[in-house]
Design a protein around this motif. Structure first.
Motif: not given
Length: 272
Positions: A9-12, A17-18, A21-24, A157-159
């Motif tokens: 959920r944090e990753f979503e 925020a960055e 969102g379209w990538a998921l 993924q976050e990196e």
């Protein structure tokens, strides 16, 4: 809420925020996929699906992440039907494929639960001892538990996202299907674009053999009975809904675009 669900959920939220969102996207749990003619009764995988994996998909579902078409750094979690089909294509360290048993689902040593390349069978599989890296159909490296693997994947993924730069990276064509999970399915629809299948619908499974063109198709039911024998009577098929499926008949004048004809589970054309 488990640790991995909370982290997801944090990753979503971070993706949104960055500006990514379209990538998921999320695949529907009942995404239909044709079975292989070598394994027409499906695959037996329940003994491989760990409790933490089950808890994750029960809460999150089957995410698909991709920042470009054929994004090998992204991932597509496989719903049950495509997972069963592709798991029969994963070989063990001795190079042996799962062996089909007449009239029964094929027992597999690996459950291919997420792919980075669905054509060459690259991604990740669950075994009795945890997650394995799969490269070109071969399970090559043990990566630990599902929880350990997923936490590491999310950190990577976050990196990756931190280095992309949303202002320089716009949504590309087909980003929502980076590994062709939806494209390879029978329906081709993403989550939210189709109504759920009924229990009766899910008892009818198309079986496909890709030896040449057009492919051969047959229909098998939940009791293992062939309702439509394997053959080249169809160019394309779609899943059954309410005892009806659309197919393109292999007749003069037909193309892969149509025309579409409706049939019943015994192959009889409806409306004639």
């Amino acid at each position: 809420m488990t640790e991995i669900v909370s982290r997801w959920r944090e990753f979503e939220k971070m993706l949104a925020a960055e500006g990514f969102g379209w990538a998921l996207a999320y695949a529907p749990a009942d995404l239909r996929h044709a079975r292989s003619a070598d394994h027409p009764h499906g695959a037996r995988l329940d003994h491989l699906l760990s409790a933490d994996y089950r808890a994750f998909v029960a809460e999150i579902g089957y995410p698909v992440i991709g920042f470009s078409c054929y994004d090998r750094e992204g991932i597509s979690f496989l719903p049950p039907e495509p997972m069963a089909v592709l798991s029969t294509m994963v070989v063990d360290l001795d190079g042996r494929f799962p062996e089909a048993v007449e009239g029964e689902p094929t027992t597999c040593p690996h459950a291919f639960f997420a792919g980075t390349d669905l054509s060459d069978i690259c991604g990740y599989a669950l075994a009795e001892d945890g997650v394995w890296l799969v490269e070109d159909s071969l399970a090559v490296t043990h990566l630990g538990s599902f929880t350990k693997w997923l936490l590491g994947f999310l950190a990577d993924q976050e990196e990756r996202v931190a280095g992309l730069g949303a202002e320089e990276f716009t949504e590309p064509d087909r980003a929502a299907d980076p590994h062709r999970l939806f494209d390879y399915s029978l329906s081709g629809f993403a989550a939210g674009e189709q109504s759920p299948y009924s229990a009766a619908d899910l008892e009818l499974s198309w079986v496909e053999q890709q030896a040449d063109n057009p492919y051969s198709y047959g229909l098998i039911d939940a009791e293992g009975r062939w309702r439509i024998p394997m053959g080249k009577q169809y160019v394309r098929v779609r899943p059954f809904r309410d005892e009806t499926a659309e197919v393109i008949l292999n007749v003069p004048g037909s193309t892969y675009a149509g025309p579409w004809t409706r049939i019943d589970p015994d192959g009889r054309i409806i409306g004639i």
